[in-house]
Write a protein that holds these residues in place. Structure first.
Motif, PDB file in Angstrom:
ATOM      1  N   HIS A   1      -6.202   1.632  -2.147  1.00  0.00           N
ATOM      2  CA  HIS A   1      -5.936   0.197  -2.273  1.00  0.00           C
ATOM      3  C   HIS A   1      -7.235  -0.609  -2.189  1.00  0.00           C
ATOM      4  O   HIS A   1      -7.438  -1.568  -2.950  1.00  0.00           O
ATOM      5  N   LEU A   2      -8.112  -0.195  -1.295  1.00  0.00           N
ATOM      6  CA  LEU A   2      -9.366  -0.931  -1.110  1.00  0.00           C
ATOM      7  C   LEU A   2     -10.350  -0.685  -2.248  1.00  0.00           C
ATOM      8  O   LEU A   2     -11.121  -1.570  -2.616  1.00  0.00           O
ATOM      9  N   ARG A   3     -10.330   0.547  -2.791  1.00  0.00           N
ATOM     10  CA  ARG A   3     -11.288   0.887  -3.849  1.00  0.00           C
ATOM     11  C   ARG A   3     -10.749   2.085  -4.632  1.00  0.00           C
ATOM     12  O   ARG A   3     -10.542   3.138  -4.077  1.00  0.00           O
ATOM     13  N   GLY A   4     -10.523   1.872  -5.942  1.00  0.00           N
ATOM     14  CA  GLY A   4     -10.023   2.949  -6.793  1.00  0.00           C
ATOM     15  C   GLY A   4     -11.168   3.768  -7.355  1.00  0.00           C
ATOM     16  O   GLY A   4     -12.313   3.599  -6.943  1.00  0.00           O
ATOM     17  N   PRO A   5     -10.885   4.679  -8.300  1.00  0.00           N
ATOM     18  CA  PRO A   5      -9.589   4.974  -8.920  1.00  0.00           C
ATOM     19  C   PRO A   5      -8.685   5.787  -8.005  1.00  0.00           C
ATOM     20  O   PRO A   5      -9.047   6.077  -6.861  1.00  0.00           O
ATOM     21  N   ASN A   6      -7.515   6.186  -8.538  1.00  0.00           N
ATOM     22  CA  ASN A   6      -6.524   6.829  -7.672  1.00  0.00           C
ATOM     23  C   ASN A   6      -6.393   8.326  -7.924  1.00  0.00           C
ATOM     24  O   ASN A   6      -5.466   8.957  -7.426  1.00  0.00           O
ATOM     25  N   ARG A   7      -7.316   8.911  -8.688  1.00  0.00           N
ATOM     26  CA  ARG A   7      -7.338  10.369  -8.817  1.00  0.00           C
ATOM     27  C   ARG A   7      -8.502  10.886  -7.982  1.00  0.00           C
ATOM     28  O   ARG A   7      -9.668  10.617  -8.272  1.00  0.00           O
ATOM     29  N   TRP A   8      -8.162  11.641  -6.949  1.00  0.00           N
ATOM     30  CA  TRP A   8      -9.136  12.031  -5.944  1.00  0.00           C
ATOM     31  C   TRP A   8      -9.617  13.463  -6.135  1.00  0.00           C
ATOM     32  O   TRP A   8      -8.900  14.323  -6.640  1.00  0.00           O
ATOM     33  N   VAL A   9     -10.850  13.721  -5.671  1.00  0.00           N
ATOM     34  CA  VAL A   9     -11.336  15.082  -5.455  1.00  0.00           C
ATOM     35  C   VAL A   9     -11.710  15.176  -3.982  1.00  0.00           C
ATOM     36  O   VAL A   9     -12.431  14.328  -3.448  1.00  0.00           O
ATOM     37  N   MET A  10     -11.157  16.204  -3.300  1.00  0.00           N
ATOM     38  CA  MET A  10     -11.307  16.320  -1.849  1.00  0.00           C
ATOM     39  C   MET A  10     -11.548  17.782  -1.486  1.00  0.00           C
ATOM     40  O   MET A  10     -11.296  18.684  -2.281  1.00  0.00           O
ATOM     41  N   LYS A  11     -11.976  18.001  -0.249  1.00  0.00           N
ATOM     42  CA  LYS A  11     -12.153  19.371   0.220  1.00  0.00           C
ATOM     43  C   LYS A  11     -12.071  19.437   1.737  1.00  0.00           C
ATOM     44  O   LYS A  11     -12.435  18.484   2.446  1.00  0.00           O
ATOM     45  N   SER A  12     -11.583  20.582   2.224  1.00  0.00           N
ATOM     46  CA  SER A  12     -11.618  20.879   3.663  1.00  0.00           C
ATOM     47  C   SER A  12     -11.297  22.348   3.880  1.00  0.00           C
ATOM     48  O   SER A  12     -10.351  22.869   3.273  1.00  0.00           O
ATOM     49  N   PRO A  13     -12.033  23.036   4.752  1.00  0.00           N
ATOM     50  CA  PRO A  13     -11.734  24.438   5.042  1.00  0.00           C
ATOM     51  C   PRO A  13     -10.337  24.702   5.591  1.00  0.00           C
ATOM     52  O   PRO A  13      -9.695  25.667   5.178  1.00  0.00           O
TER      53      PRO A  13
ATOM     54  N   ILE B   1       0.837  -1.207   0.000  1.00  0.00           N
ATOM     55  CA  ILE B   1       0.000   0.000   0.000  1.00  0.00           C
ATOM     56  C   ILE B   1       0.871   1.257   0.000  1.00  0.00           C
ATOM     57  O   ILE B   1       0.502   2.284  -0.580  1.00  0.00           O
ATOM     58  N   ALA B   2       2.047   1.153   0.615  1.00  0.00           N
ATOM     59  CA  ALA B   2       2.941   2.318   0.681  1.00  0.00           C
ATOM     60  C   ALA B   2       3.320   2.815  -0.708  1.00  0.00           C
ATOM     61  O   ALA B   2       3.668   3.997  -0.871  1.00  0.00           O
ATOM     62  N   ASP B   3       3.244   1.955  -1.710  1.00  0.00           N
ATOM     63  CA  ASP B   3       3.642   2.325  -3.069  1.00  0.00           C
ATOM     64  C   ASP B   3       2.473   2.827  -3.919  1.00  0.00           C
ATOM     65  O   ASP B   3       2.664   3.168  -5.093  1.00  0.00           O
ATOM     66  N   VAL B   4       1.273   2.863  -3.369  1.00  0.00           N
ATOM     67  CA  VAL B   4       0.116   3.361  -4.116  1.00  0.00           C
ATOM     68  C   VAL B   4       0.347   4.828  -4.481  1.00  0.00           C
ATOM     69  O   VAL B   4       0.791   5.631  -3.658  1.00  0.00           O
ATOM     70  N   VAL B   5       0.048   5.182  -5.717  1.00  0.00           N
ATOM     71  CA  VAL B   5       0.234   6.551  -6.200  1.00  0.00           C
ATOM     72  C   VAL B   5      -1.098   7.298  -6.138  1.00  0.00           C
ATOM     73  O   VAL B   5      -2.113   6.810  -6.646  1.00  0.00           O
ATOM     74  N   ILE B   6      -1.091   8.459  -5.511  1.00  0.00           N
ATOM     75  CA  ILE B   6      -2.249   9.351  -5.552  1.00  0.00           C
ATOM     76  C   ILE B   6      -1.996  10.328  -6.703  1.00  0.00           C
ATOM     77  O   ILE B   6      -1.075  11.141  -6.650  1.00  0.00           O
ATOM     78  N   ASP B   7      -2.785  10.230  -7.730  1.00  0.00           N
ATOM     79  CA  ASP B   7      -2.510  10.900  -8.999  1.00  0.00           C
ATOM     80  C   ASP B   7      -3.238  12.245  -9.115  1.00  0.00           C
ATOM     81  O   ASP B   7      -4.466  12.288  -9.183  1.00  0.00           O
ATOM     82  N   ARG B   8      -2.474  13.323  -9.153  1.00  0.00           N
ATOM     83  CA  ARG B   8      -2.974  14.667  -9.458  1.00  0.00           C
ATOM     84  C   ARG B   8      -4.347  14.966  -8.838  1.00  0.00           C
ATOM     85  O   ARG B   8      -5.309  15.263  -9.545  1.00  0.00           O
ATOM     86  N   PRO B   9      -4.448  14.928  -7.533  1.00  0.00           N
ATOM     87  CA  PRO B   9      -5.752  15.167  -6.913  1.00  0.00           C
ATOM     88  C   PRO B   9      -6.243  16.595  -7.145  1.00  0.00           C
ATOM     89  O   PRO B   9      -5.454  17.518  -7.349  1.00  0.00           O
ATOM     90  N   ILE B  10      -7.555  16.744  -7.124  1.00  0.00           N
ATOM     91  CA  ILE B  10      -8.188  18.066  -7.151  1.00  0.00           C
ATOM     92  C   ILE B  10      -8.635  18.347  -5.721  1.00  0.00           C
ATOM     93  O   ILE B  10      -9.453  17.616  -5.166  1.00  0.00           O
ATOM     94  N   ILE B  11      -8.073  19.395  -5.122  1.00  0.00           N
ATOM     95  CA  ILE B  11      -8.309  19.669  -3.711  1.00  0.00           C
ATOM     96  C   ILE B  11      -8.931  21.054  -3.568  1.00  0.00           C
ATOM     97  O   ILE B  11      -8.390  22.039  -4.074  1.00  0.00           O
ATOM     98  N   ILE B  12     -10.060  21.103  -2.884  1.00  0.00           N
ATOM     99  CA  ILE B  12     -10.788  22.353  -2.687  1.00  0.00           C
ATOM    100  C   ILE B  12     -10.557  22.851  -1.274  1.00  0.00           C
ATOM    101  O   ILE B  12     -10.733  22.110  -0.293  1.00  0.00           O
ATOM    102  N   ALA B  13     -10.139  24.096  -1.174  1.00  0.00           N
ATOM    103  CA  ALA B  13      -9.992  24.775   0.115  1.00  0.00           C
ATOM    104  C   ALA B  13     -10.945  25.958   0.120  1.00  0.00           C
ATOM    105  O   ALA B  13     -11.199  26.556  -0.917  1.00  0.00           O
ATOM    106  N   GLY B  14     -11.457  26.300   1.256  1.00  0.00           N
ATOM    107  CA  GLY B  14     -12.365  27.439   1.330  1.00  0.00           C
ATOM    108  C   GLY B  14     -12.996  27.501   2.689  1.00  0.00           C
ATOM    109  O   GLY B  14     -13.063  26.503   3.422  1.00  0.00           O
TER     110      GLY B  14
END
Length: 423
Positions: free
Chosen positions: A243-255, A105-118
């Motif tokens: 690792h448990l469930r792909g895909p590996n390009r994420w969209v996330m957010k947190s203030p 799991i340490a080698d899993v690549v998180i690919d170019r995530p889209i991250i929202i801040a606000g």
């Protein structure tokens, strides 16, 4: 309420509790805010013993001491904070167990995530859910943030439904039954995308405890410490979830990403970072009204609304000063500032800008998925809350505008007129 779509909460300071609310408070179990009590409960819940690196214990101890020092927390508030600590400690145990069984799991690549801040209440939740409608992007719905790693022996109780989803649906259904106006302010549907700082909860960092208590000692500790190690821990959990469930390009957010641009960029160097901006007065009145409504079951009555307002005015100022100070740490060519009034006026145009910045094609299938989400989730679908920052919380609107002038000077947010404020 004044009509079917307009909600005025008139009893914020001296709530008239329903029988269901009284019952929820009465059945709250007593808790002891001690580190070993939390860890023992997590071991019992999971059957696991390895928490990984022990440095988290110092932060957990500060959380618990801050909760004990918050004399306004009532029985249900105390039980809730203790329960959150057990949930995070349990998640930590399961993360370590999964890595032990699957070291790759340490080698899993998180690919170019889209991250929202606000800022909270600035459209981040709506925007991340719009983008998450695109099936090419991985997101973390509420049910998964509540329990990011499943128990090895977890069995469905509803055929075809992840048991974590079932538990979240039942838990939040009960929560909304107790606090029926909450969906009008912040819907918590199990499949709606939640905040990725929940992943830092298992490392006992972030501003998470501040939403449900007044943990002054933790706020001071958090502000004095670099959050980069805790962002790295969050990414460790993210790899496990991928690792448990792909895909590996994420969209996330947190203030709180707004006050952690350095750690965010260091942890996700190939990310596209979208920052939403809204009038901080509108943010504050929305956030503290929502918190005050929930506090009727969490805190002793009557509620100290002035303390609540002061806490969050200070907190939003801290966050925005860090945002202004560190904005240049965002990656050139891969960051985008979005103004709330522009986003509300033309959501489709904003979405197109985000896709272009992220170098992601807005395909017909993706656009159709987004259109379906927008049609199903219009603004105010659960009713529109009427806010009164001056009347309910005793805030001097003019003085507060002057206090946030540094932010208005840096970002051209549209000032939203407060109740009673002259145009």
């Amino acid at each position: 309420m004044t009509d079917m779509n307009t909600i005025r909460i008139a009893d914020l300071a001296n709530p008239e509790l329903t029988e269901m609310q009284k019952g929820a408070i009465a059945y709250a179990p007593p808790v002891t805010m001690e580190v070993e009590a939390v860890l023992a409960a997590a071991r019992a819940a999971t059957g696991l013993t390895d928490f990984g690196a022990p440095d988290f214990r110092e932060r957990l101890a500060i959380w618990l001491a801050a909760f004990d020092a918050d004399k306004g927390l009532g029985p249900l508030g105390r039980a809730g904070m203790f329960g959150d600590c057990v949930r995070y400690a349990s998640a930590r145990l399961r993360v370590e167990d999964l890595y032990r069984r699957h070291p790759g799991i340490a080698d899993v690549v998180i690919d170019r995530p889209i991250i929202i801040a606000g800022l909270p209440r600035s459209g981040t939740t709506h925007l991340v859910n719009i983008l998450a409608a695109d099936p090419r992007l991985r997101s973390m719905p509420l049910w998964e943030t509540m329990e990011p790693i499943p128990a090895a022996d977890d069995a469905p109780t509803v055929p075809g439904e992840d048991p974590r989803y079932t538990r979240t649906r039942e838990m939040w259904g009960q929560f909304e039954a107790v606090l029926p106006l909450m969906p009008a302010m912040h819907e918590m549907a199990p499949d709606h995308v939640h905040e990725d700082i929940e992943l830092q909860g298992a490392d006992f960092s972030s501003y998470l405890p501040e939403w449900l208590s007044r943990p002054y000692a933790w706020r001071e500790y958090y502000a004095a410490h670099d959050q980069t190690p805790h962002y790295a821990y969050g990414k460790r959990v993210l790899k496990a979830m991928t690792h448990l469930r792909g895909p590996n390009r994420w969209v996330m957010k947190s203030p709180p990403h707004m006050e952690n641009f350095g750690p965010l960029a260091a942890t996700y160097p190939d990310a596209t970072i979208v920052v939403t901006h809204r009038d901080p007065l509108a943010v504050i009145q929305s956030a503290i009204t929502m918190l005050a409504y929930g506090d009727r079951i969490r805190r002793t009555l009557p509620l100290d609304l002035k303390e609540l307002a002061t806490y969050w005015i200070d907190r939003i100022e801290m966050l925005l000063k860090a945002c202004v100070r560190d904005h240049d740490k965002l990656p050139a060519g891969r960051s985008l500032d979005l103004l709330f009034h522009e986003y509300m006026a033309d959501q489709k145009s904003v979405i197109a800008r985000v896709y272009a910045m992220a170098d992601l094609e807005l395909t017909p299938d993706a656009e159709a998925s987004i259109d379906r989400f927008l049609a199903a989730n219009p603004r105010g679908k659960h009713g529109q809350v009427v806010y009164d920052l001056a009347g309910d919380f005793g805030v001097d609107i003019g003085a507060l505008r002057e206090r946030f002038q540094f932010y208005y000077d840096r970002f051209p947010v549209r000032r939203e007129r407060m109740t009673g404020e002259k145009a």
